[in-house]
Design a protein around this motif. Sequence first.
Motif, mmCIF file in Angstrom:
data_model
loop_
_atom_site.group_PDB
_atom_site.id
_atom_site.type_symbol
_atom_site.label_atom_id
_atom_site.label_comp_id
_atom_site.label_asym_id
_atom_site.label_seq_id
_atom_site.Cartn_x
_atom_site.Cartn_y
_atom_site.Cartn_z
ATOM 1 N N ARG A 1 0.677 -1.247 0.032
ATOM 2 C CA ARG A 1 -0.008 -0.185 -0.057
ATOM 3 C C ARG A 1 0.875 1.086 0.164
ATOM 4 O O ARG A 1 0.640 2.173 -0.650
ATOM 5 C CB ARG A 1 -0.927 -0.202 1.153
ATOM 6 C CG ARG A 1 -2.026 -0.994 0.989
ATOM 7 C CD ARG A 1 -3.098 -0.806 2.139
ATOM 8 N NE ARG A 1 -4.088 -1.992 2.186
ATOM 9 C CZ ARG A 1 -3.761 -3.203 3.171
ATOM 10 N NH1 ARG A 1 -2.787 -3.010 3.964
ATOM 11 N NH2 ARG A 1 -4.682 -4.272 2.883
ATOM 12 N N GLU A 2 2.060 1.308 0.888
ATOM 13 C CA GLU A 2 2.919 2.227 0.998
ATOM 14 C C GLU A 2 3.502 2.661 -0.608
ATOM 15 O O GLU A 2 3.444 3.913 -1.181
ATOM 16 C CB GLU A 2 3.920 2.277 1.854
ATOM 17 C CG GLU A 2 3.531 2.115 3.178
ATOM 18 C CD GLU A 2 4.559 1.807 4.388
ATOM 19 O OE1 GLU A 2 5.469 1.156 3.788
ATOM 20 O OE2 GLU A 2 4.129 1.829 5.435
ATOM 21 N N GLU B 1 0.779 4.025 -2.688
ATOM 22 C CA GLU B 1 0.617 5.485 -2.586
ATOM 23 C C GLU B 1 1.458 6.454 -3.091
ATOM 24 O O GLU B 1 1.342 7.754 -3.498
ATOM 25 C CB GLU B 1 0.421 5.549 -0.968
ATOM 26 C CG GLU B 1 -0.790 5.233 -0.318
ATOM 27 C CD GLU B 1 -0.735 5.123 1.116
ATOM 28 O OE1 GLU B 1 0.117 5.628 1.786
ATOM 29 O OE2 GLU B 1 -1.667 4.629 1.589
ATOM 30 N N ARG B 2 2.857 5.930 -3.000
ATOM 31 C CA ARG B 2 4.040 6.903 -3.977
ATOM 32 C C ARG B 2 3.709 6.578 -5.199
ATOM 33 O O ARG B 2 4.657 7.332 -6.071
ATOM 34 C CB ARG B 2 5.316 6.258 -3.409
ATOM 35 C CG ARG B 2 5.716 6.389 -1.733
ATOM 36 C CD ARG B 2 7.198 6.144 -1.420
ATOM 37 N NE ARG B 2 7.280 4.679 -1.780
ATOM 38 C CZ ARG B 2 7.394 3.665 -0.985
ATOM 39 N NH1 ARG B 2 6.841 3.852 0.170
ATOM 40 N NH2 ARG B 2 7.478 2.517 -1.237
#
Length: 90
Positions: free
Chosen positions: A30-31, A34-35
């Motif tokens: 998820r990180e 998101e980036r």
Amino acid sequence: MNYYLLFYETVKGYEAKRQPYRDSHLRLAREAQERGELIMAGAFDPADGAALLFKGETATDAEAFAEADPYVRKGLVSRWYVKKWSVVVE
């Protein structure tokens, strides 16, 4: 911008063995999403591997993801590799 596919080959019993690391793996995914690095990801059926699609200038983001992934670090992935994907229809 280029596309890169990160392929995982998993060990026998992967589905049962992944449970303790699943939340950390999904948080990492998820990180990355998101980036704007990770476009989509998923396991194969049967779950003997997975593919993760990354977008970037180089394969660095995909490689860094694999190196940080608890599935890789804890030995659930027996082999991983990245291939540049030449997209002809988007």
